[in-house]
Motif scaffolding. Structure first.
Motif, PDB file in Angstrom:
ATOM      1  N   ALA A 229     -10.435  35.956 -17.655  1.00  0.00           N
ATOM      2  CA  ALA A 229     -11.065  34.959 -16.813  1.00  0.00           C
ATOM      3  C   ALA A 229     -11.812  35.592 -15.640  1.00  0.00           C
ATOM      4  O   ALA A 229     -11.193  36.193 -14.771  1.00  0.00           O
ATOM      5  CB  ALA A 229     -10.002  33.997 -16.301  1.00  0.00           C
ATOM      6  N   CYS A 232     -15.888  32.830 -12.087  1.00  0.00           N
ATOM      7  CA  CYS A 232     -16.741  31.646 -12.281  1.00  0.00           C
ATOM      8  C   CYS A 232     -16.176  30.752 -13.393  1.00  0.00           C
ATOM      9  O   CYS A 232     -15.392  31.178 -14.224  1.00  0.00           O
ATOM     10  CB  CYS A 232     -18.182  32.046 -12.617  1.00  0.00           C
ATOM     11  SG  CYS A 232     -18.365  33.434 -13.723  1.00  0.00           S
ATOM     12  N   ARG A 233     -16.589  29.498 -13.386  1.00  0.00           N
ATOM     13  CA  ARG A 233     -16.167  28.561 -14.428  1.00  0.00           C
ATOM     14  C   ARG A 233     -16.965  28.853 -15.703  1.00  0.00           C
ATOM     15  O   ARG A 233     -18.191  28.968 -15.661  1.00  0.00           O
ATOM     16  CB  ARG A 233     -16.447  27.132 -13.966  1.00  0.00           C
ATOM     17  CG  ARG A 233     -16.192  26.087 -15.026  1.00  0.00           C
ATOM     18  CD  ARG A 233     -16.861  24.778 -14.659  1.00  0.00           C
ATOM     19  NE  ARG A 233     -16.055  24.006 -13.728  1.00  0.00           N
ATOM     20  CZ  ARG A 233     -15.170  23.080 -14.130  1.00  0.00           C
ATOM     21  NH1 ARG A 233     -15.008  22.809 -15.393  1.00  0.00           N
ATOM     22  NH2 ARG A 233     -14.476  22.409 -13.249  1.00  0.00           N
ATOM     23  N   THR A 235     -18.126  27.682 -19.449  1.00  0.00           N
ATOM     24  CA  THR A 235     -18.253  26.535 -20.341  1.00  0.00           C
ATOM     25  C   THR A 235     -18.909  26.984 -21.644  1.00  0.00           C
ATOM     26  O   THR A 235     -19.985  27.589 -21.623  1.00  0.00           O
ATOM     27  CB  THR A 235     -19.116  25.438 -19.682  1.00  0.00           C
ATOM     28  OG1 THR A 235     -18.474  25.027 -18.474  1.00  0.00           O
ATOM     29  CG2 THR A 235     -19.269  24.231 -20.593  1.00  0.00           C
ATOM     30  N   LYS A 296     -21.568  30.490 -10.194  1.00  0.00           N
ATOM     31  CA  LYS A 296     -20.426  29.573 -10.126  1.00  0.00           C
ATOM     32  C   LYS A 296     -20.086  29.016 -11.509  1.00  0.00           C
ATOM     33  O   LYS A 296     -18.926  28.823 -11.841  1.00  0.00           O
ATOM     34  CB  LYS A 296     -20.743  28.398  -9.185  1.00  0.00           C
ATOM     35  CG  LYS A 296     -20.914  28.839  -7.742  1.00  0.00           C
ATOM     36  CD  LYS A 296     -19.554  29.005  -7.057  1.00  0.00           C
ATOM     37  CE  LYS A 296     -19.703  29.505  -5.636  1.00  0.00           C
ATOM     38  NZ  LYS A 296     -19.893  30.963  -5.541  1.00  0.00           N
ATOM     39  N   THR A 297     -21.130  28.711 -12.282  1.00  0.00           N
ATOM     40  CA  THR A 297     -20.910  28.151 -13.615  1.00  0.00           C
ATOM     41  C   THR A 297     -21.634  28.997 -14.644  1.00  0.00           C
ATOM     42  O   THR A 297     -22.840  29.202 -14.537  1.00  0.00           O
ATOM     43  CB  THR A 297     -21.434  26.710 -13.703  1.00  0.00           C
ATOM     44  OG1 THR A 297     -20.799  25.945 -12.674  1.00  0.00           O
ATOM     45  CG2 THR A 297     -21.107  26.100 -15.055  1.00  0.00           C
ATOM     46  N   ALA A 320     -12.562  30.412 -20.944  1.00  0.00           N
ATOM     47  CA  ALA A 320     -12.997  29.067 -20.539  1.00  0.00           C
ATOM     48  C   ALA A 320     -11.840  28.180 -20.136  1.00  0.00           C
ATOM     49  O   ALA A 320     -12.045  27.131 -19.519  1.00  0.00           O
ATOM     50  CB  ALA A 320     -13.764  28.418 -21.698  1.00  0.00           C
ATOM     51  N   ARG A 322      -8.909  26.583 -18.091  1.00  0.00           N
ATOM     52  CA  ARG A 322      -8.726  26.531 -16.643  1.00  0.00           C
ATOM     53  C   ARG A 322      -7.317  26.125 -16.260  1.00  0.00           C
ATOM     54  O   ARG A 322      -6.660  25.463 -16.978  1.00  0.00           O
ATOM     55  CB  ARG A 322      -9.720  25.526 -16.034  1.00  0.00           C
ATOM     56  CG  ARG A 322     -11.145  25.967 -16.217  1.00  0.00           C
ATOM     57  CD  ARG A 322     -12.103  25.036 -15.525  1.00  0.00           C
ATOM     58  NE  ARG A 322     -11.897  25.008 -14.098  1.00  0.00           N
ATOM     59  CZ  ARG A 322     -12.323  25.934 -13.238  1.00  0.00           C
ATOM     60  NH1 ARG A 322     -12.951  26.988 -13.677  1.00  0.00           N
ATOM     61  NH2 ARG A 322     -12.116  25.815 -11.960  1.00  0.00           N
TER      62      ARG A 322
END
Ligand code: TXA
Ligand code: MG
Length: 322
Positions: A229, A232-233, A235, A296-297, A320, A322
């Motif tokens: 991880a 940042c997020r 997706t 961030k994403t 991905a 969380r």
């Protein structure tokens, strides 16, 4: 410890690295998969230093790296016929085998278990280091626990500066994903972690069908932990959405595309050319680059869940989560 030196794996530096290991210190080194954080495998105190440096949970055992079969023989109780076939097919290379451990391997390496994970890497610097020490080297990936595995010396430095004495810089790792892990104690192989050597190739080399994990062959403990991880997020975006233009793209080539939403600090990683293997080799670096750029994403194109794509998707799904 405070100072971390980064050096090329010259014969002189490899000898110095082996001396560090002999003295109970840690050395990060390149392999064909990812960088490893090495310690003497036959020394419990050295192994404990690895857990401390990484912040690794103590229930997650380490992989023991050997340079040849004679060294393997000292680390395991016996080499099963199945292990023999897989070694003949894939060693040296990115395949880790689970076997019964010998009495020389301390519980600090195996998290108290009676089995040991063994691998013979193909990277020349890794092999030279193990040979120079003359003993097996225990090494997890050289990242802080929970972070993406490092595929360059700079990644290692970012995570472990001040926590490791020496980093051998052998350039970027060719495979870029951690080894496949196979329980080879029984008659049929059990894949505990997917890698760039595919499940199909493992079954073919073994000459028998795979057995599903479960029962007395639980999944590799490390695959239960949150992992890979970046900050940042992440997706995942299916390839069909990419093709149909649901995600805006820059023109250009290369693996990583800066998205047009710079103001929102988003970035898009997609597979531009090459197969899943090329994607695998660049993936962890793409996650870390995005993080370093303050993204961030991060949108990441997924790949079909077969062959090497299976290992890629395993890592991506966990990045991905969380
Ligand atoms: O490619 C690789 O395997 C890299 C390079 C450095 O060799 N190493 C690596 O180590 O990925 P690490 O520690 O990040 O992952 C080792 C995995 C963990 O999931 C751990 O739980 C599993 O191997 N493992 C170690 N010993 C085991 C055992 N005796 N039984 C089952 N799983 C084991
Ligand atoms: Mg790891």
């Amino acid at each position: 410890m405070s100072r971390t030196r980064v050096v090329r794996p010259t014969p002189k530096n490899l000898a110095a690295a082996a001396a560090h290991l002999r003295a109970g210190q840690l050395v990060a080194f390149p392999t064909e998969t990812v960088y490893g954080l090495g310690a003497r495998a036959y020394d419990a105190a050295s192994a404990r230093r690895v857990y401390k440096a990484k912040g690794r949970p103590s229930d997650n055992p380490l992989i023991v790296h050997v340079s040849d079969e004679e060294m393997l023989a000292g680390a395991v109780k016996r080499v099963t016929p199945l292990a023999r076939r897989l070694m003949d097919a894939f060693w040296p290379g990115p395949l880790t085998l689970i076997l019964e451990k010998s009495s020389r391997v301390p519980g600090a390496v195996t998290a108290g278990g009676s089995t040991v994970a063994v691998r013979c890497p193909s990277h020349p610097a890794a092999r030279a280091l193990i040979r120079a020490l003359g003993e097996p080297v225990a090494a997890p990936s050289a990242n802080l626990s929970g972070r993406p595995s490092p595929t360059t010396a700079a990644h290692v430095l970012r995570d472990l500066k001040g926590r490791v004495a020496l980093i051998l810089d052998g350039g970027p790792c060719r495979k870029g994903l951690e080894s496949a892990i196979v329980d080879a104690r029984g008659a049929r192989p059990v894949v505990l972690r997917h890698g760039t050597i595919t499940a199909e190739a493992i079954s073919r080399a073994a000459g028998v069908a795979l057995r599903a994990p479960g029962g007395d062959a639980p999944a590799a403990p490390g695959t239960r932990h949150r992992h890979y991880a970046p900050s940042c997020r992440v997706t995942l975006v299916p390839p069909s959405l990419v093709r149909h233009g649901a995600v805006p793209l820059d023109a250009g080539s290369g693996l990583v595309h800066r998205s047009p939403w710079k103001g929102r600090k988003a970035r898009f990683v997609r597979r531009v050319r090459g197969g899943a293997g090329a994607y695998a080799a660049a993936l962890f670096a793409a996650l870390r680059d995005a993080e370093a750029a303050g993204v961030k994403t991060l949108f990441v194109e997924s790949v079909p869940d077969r062959g090497v794509g299976r290992a890629v998707m395993d890592r991506l799904r966990r990045a991905a989560r969380r």
